[in-house]
Motif scaffolding. Sequence first.
Motif, PDB file in Angstrom:
ATOM      1  N   VAL A  57      11.440 -30.117 -12.789  1.00  0.00           N
ATOM      2  CA  VAL A  57      11.384 -30.229 -11.519  1.00  0.00           C
ATOM      3  C   VAL A  57      12.664 -29.064 -10.983  1.00  0.00           C
ATOM      4  O   VAL A  57      13.242 -28.860 -11.286  1.00  0.00           O
ATOM      5  N   ARG A  58      11.797 -28.132 -10.006  1.00  0.00           N
ATOM      6  CA  ARG A  58      11.872 -26.564  -9.128  1.00  0.00           C
ATOM      7  C   ARG A  58      13.482 -27.430  -8.530  1.00  0.00           C
ATOM      8  O   ARG A  58      13.033 -28.359  -7.021  1.00  0.00           O
ATOM      9  N   ARG A  59      14.628 -26.714  -8.547  1.00  0.00           N
ATOM     10  CA  ARG A  59      15.016 -26.930  -7.655  1.00  0.00           C
ATOM     11  C   ARG A  59      15.872 -26.685  -5.962  1.00  0.00           C
ATOM     12  O   ARG A  59      14.892 -25.223  -6.154  1.00  0.00           O
ATOM     13  N   ARG A  60      15.585 -27.355  -5.502  1.00  0.00           N
ATOM     14  CA  ARG A  60      15.786 -26.888  -3.483  1.00  0.00           C
ATOM     15  C   ARG A  60      17.344 -26.309  -3.151  1.00  0.00           C
ATOM     16  O   ARG A  60      17.371 -28.160  -3.534  1.00  0.00           O
ATOM     17  N   PHE A  61      17.840 -25.590  -2.869  1.00  0.00           N
ATOM     18  CA  PHE A  61      19.083 -25.398  -1.995  1.00  0.00           C
ATOM     19  C   PHE A  61      18.537 -25.682  -0.537  1.00  0.00           C
ATOM     20  O   PHE A  61      17.937 -24.735   0.217  1.00  0.00           O
ATOM     21  N   THR A  62      19.657 -26.142   0.078  1.00  0.00           N
ATOM     22  CA  THR A  62      19.236 -26.538   1.324  1.00  0.00           C
ATOM     23  C   THR A  62      20.412 -24.652   2.639  1.00  0.00           C
ATOM     24  O   THR A  62      21.068 -23.854   1.795  1.00  0.00           O
ATOM     25  N   ALA A  63      20.202 -24.360   3.396  1.00  0.00           N
ATOM     26  CA  ALA A  63      20.791 -23.459   3.822  1.00  0.00           C
ATOM     27  C   ALA A  63      22.428 -23.933   3.463  1.00  0.00           C
ATOM     28  O   ALA A  63      23.055 -23.124   3.713  1.00  0.00           O
ATOM     29  N   GLU A  64      22.660 -24.814   4.256  1.00  0.00           N
ATOM     30  CA  GLU A  64      24.652 -25.654   4.720  1.00  0.00           C
ATOM     31  C   GLU A  64      24.357 -24.956   3.502  1.00  0.00           C
ATOM     32  O   GLU A  64      25.723 -24.725   3.002  1.00  0.00           O
ATOM     33  N   TYR A  65      23.801 -25.678   1.934  1.00  0.00           N
ATOM     34  CA  TYR A  65      24.878 -25.839   0.496  1.00  0.00           C
ATOM     35  C   TYR A  65      24.414 -24.109   0.079  1.00  0.00           C
ATOM     36  O   TYR A  65      25.859 -23.967  -0.440  1.00  0.00           O
ATOM     37  N   LYS A  66      23.848 -23.765   0.321  1.00  0.00           N
ATOM     38  CA  LYS A  66      24.055 -22.135   0.166  1.00  0.00           C
ATOM     39  C   LYS A  66      25.379 -21.483   1.066  1.00  0.00           C
ATOM     40  O   LYS A  66      25.805 -20.872   0.487  1.00  0.00           O
ATOM     41  N   LEU A  67      25.280 -22.080   2.112  1.00  0.00           N
ATOM     42  CA  LEU A  67      26.568 -21.519   2.787  1.00  0.00           C
ATOM     43  C   LEU A  67      28.039 -21.436   2.492  1.00  0.00           C
ATOM     44  O   LEU A  67      28.872 -20.651   2.425  1.00  0.00           O
ATOM     45  N   ALA A 109      18.615 -18.228   9.414  1.00  0.00           N
ATOM     46  CA  ALA A 109      17.212 -18.408   8.675  1.00  0.00           C
ATOM     47  C   ALA A 109      16.775 -17.873   7.365  1.00  0.00           C
ATOM     48  O   ALA A 109      15.955 -17.888   7.076  1.00  0.00           O
ATOM     49  N   GLY A 110      18.464 -16.697   7.402  1.00  0.00           N
ATOM     50  CA  GLY A 110      17.456 -15.732   5.907  1.00  0.00           C
ATOM     51  C   GLY A 110      18.050 -16.728   5.197  1.00  0.00           C
ATOM     52  O   GLY A 110      17.239 -16.794   3.597  1.00  0.00           O
ATOM     53  N   LEU A 111      18.948 -17.979   5.154  1.00  0.00           N
ATOM     54  CA  LEU A 111      19.691 -18.782   3.551  1.00  0.00           C
ATOM     55  C   LEU A 111      18.284 -20.217   3.863  1.00  0.00           C
ATOM     56  O   LEU A 111      17.813 -20.727   2.347  1.00  0.00           O
ATOM     57  N   SER A 112      17.132 -20.162   4.953  1.00  0.00           N
ATOM     58  CA  SER A 112      16.780 -21.468   4.477  1.00  0.00           C
ATOM     59  C   SER A 112      15.434 -21.078   3.256  1.00  0.00           C
ATOM     60  O   SER A 112      15.425 -19.682   3.026  1.00  0.00           O
ATOM     61  N   PRO A 113      15.177 -22.150   2.895  1.00  0.00           N
ATOM     62  CA  PRO A 113      13.419 -21.720   1.651  1.00  0.00           C
ATOM     63  C   PRO A 113      12.782 -21.528   1.688  1.00  0.00           C
ATOM     64  O   PRO A 113      12.237 -21.831   2.707  1.00  0.00           O
ATOM     65  N   LYS A 114      12.052 -21.081   1.364  1.00  0.00           N
ATOM     66  CA  LYS A 114      10.813 -19.697   1.202  1.00  0.00           C
ATOM     67  C   LYS A 114       9.788 -20.973   1.434  1.00  0.00           C
ATOM     68  O   LYS A 114      10.110 -21.519   0.286  1.00  0.00           O
ATOM     69  N   ARG A 115       8.479 -21.596   1.250  1.00  0.00           N
ATOM     70  CA  ARG A 115       7.409 -21.914   1.690  1.00  0.00           C
ATOM     71  C   ARG A 115       7.242 -21.599  -0.135  1.00  0.00           C
ATOM     72  O   ARG A 115       6.246 -20.028   0.741  1.00  0.00           O
ATOM     73  N   ARG A 116       6.398 -22.187  -1.220  1.00  0.00           N
ATOM     74  CA  ARG A 116       5.259 -21.289  -1.995  1.00  0.00           C
ATOM     75  C   ARG A 116       4.256 -21.439  -1.544  1.00  0.00           C
ATOM     76  O   ARG A 116       4.121 -22.267  -1.434  1.00  0.00           O
ATOM     77  N   GLY A 117       3.738 -20.557  -2.588  1.00  0.00           N
ATOM     78  CA  GLY A 117       2.087 -20.968  -2.372  1.00  0.00           C
ATOM     79  C   GLY A 117       1.516 -20.258  -1.751  1.00  0.00           C
ATOM     80  O   GLY A 117       2.211 -18.693  -1.325  1.00  0.00           O
ATOM     81  N   ARG A 118       0.110 -20.047  -1.682  1.00  0.00           N
ATOM     82  CA  ARG A 118      -1.007 -19.369  -0.515  1.00  0.00           C
ATOM     83  C   ARG A 118      -0.863 -19.173   0.483  1.00  0.00           C
ATOM     84  O   ARG A 118      -0.630 -20.199   0.774  1.00  0.00           O
ATOM     85  N   LYS A 119      -0.457 -18.032   1.208  1.00  0.00           N
ATOM     86  CA  LYS A 119      -0.014 -18.320   2.404  1.00  0.00           C
ATOM     87  C   LYS A 119      -1.114 -18.861   3.382  1.00  0.00           C
ATOM     88  O   LYS A 119      -2.286 -18.487   2.940  1.00  0.00           O
ATOM     89  N   ALA A 120      -1.273 -18.994   4.549  1.00  0.00           N
ATOM     90  CA  ALA A 120      -2.123 -20.284   4.821  1.00  0.00           C
ATOM     91  C   ALA A 120      -2.755 -18.879   5.991  1.00  0.00           C
ATOM     92  O   ALA A 120      -2.282 -17.694   6.386  1.00  0.00           O
ATOM     93  N   ASN A 121      -4.607 -19.143   6.377  1.00  0.00           N
ATOM     94  CA  ASN A 121      -4.817 -17.579   6.793  1.00  0.00           C
ATOM     95  C   ASN A 121      -5.091 -17.974   8.413  1.00  0.00           C
ATOM     96  O   ASN A 121      -4.877 -19.470   9.102  1.00  0.00           O
ATOM     97  N   PRO A 122      -3.814 -17.517   9.037  1.00  0.00           N
ATOM     98  CA  PRO A 122      -4.294 -17.492  10.700  1.00  0.00           C
ATOM     99  C   PRO A 122      -5.479 -17.466  11.974  1.00  0.00           C
ATOM    100  O   PRO A 122      -5.484 -17.985  12.216  1.00  0.00           O
ATOM    101  N   ASP A 123      -6.646 -17.004  10.522  1.00  0.00           N
ATOM    102  CA  ASP A 123      -8.036 -16.716  11.731  1.00  0.00           C
ATOM    103  C   ASP A 123      -8.625 -18.463  11.013  1.00  0.00           C
ATOM    104  O   ASP A 123      -9.628 -19.228  11.062  1.00  0.00           O
ATOM    105  N   ALA A 124      -7.874 -19.713  10.457  1.00  0.00           N
ATOM    106  CA  ALA A 124      -8.535 -20.532   9.540  1.00  0.00           C
ATOM    107  C   ALA A 124      -9.624 -21.199  11.513  1.00  0.00           C
ATOM    108  O   ALA A 124     -10.154 -22.034  10.909  1.00  0.00           O
ATOM    109  N   PRO A 125      -7.764 -21.792  12.239  1.00  0.00           N
ATOM    110  CA  PRO A 125      -9.047 -22.239  13.682  1.00  0.00           C
ATOM    111  C   PRO A 125     -10.222 -21.773  14.206  1.00  0.00           C
ATOM    112  O   PRO A 125     -10.608 -22.432  14.597  1.00  0.00           O
TER     113      PRO A 125
END
Length: 175
Positions: A57-67, A109-125
């Motif tokens: 299980v990959r650990r995820r850290f919140t921005a508050e914890y990082k600070l 905002a810089g400390l918030s975790p990034k979403r992993r995986g393929r980026k969503a297509n902006p033209d999808a709608p």
Amino acid sequence: MERARMLAAEQAVVGGTEGGRSPTGVPPATAVAAAPGGLAAGDGRPIPDPAVRERPVRRRFTAEYKLRMLQEADRSTGPGQLGALLRREGLYSSLLSTWRHQRDQGTLAGLSPKRRGRKANPDAPLIAENQRLMRETRRLAAKLRQAEMIIEVQKKLSEILGIPLPPPEGNGSEP
């Protein structure tokens, strides 16, 4: 004689190891300690489940914890304090470096975790709307072909029966 009997009883509890300070790899002596979640022989703590997970299980850290960790790391100035903090929290020094860089770039905002995986297509709608309209066009074209076929059959039937048809109303000559 009494002493020999006590030594034999101790060896039975320890599992038959002789001269070892702490027996390792020896099965517990009682059925209570052998049960999962049972108590350990002497200290009363539960025995951890030895099964290894199939996928870690990959650990995820919140921005508050990082600070909070960065603030504690900045406060630790004595020798060995930072290492103790990292060992206690199970962190690497490279994480602190990365978090400091993120903090300097964009605070929370810089400390918030990034979403992993393929980026969503902006033209999808737009793509979904285009596909919906294409399906509707195909459906209406099939319906139009069916209506034209029915009209052709009606014209042929009226010719066979000799029934005059009224002229079409939308011939394009009227404004």
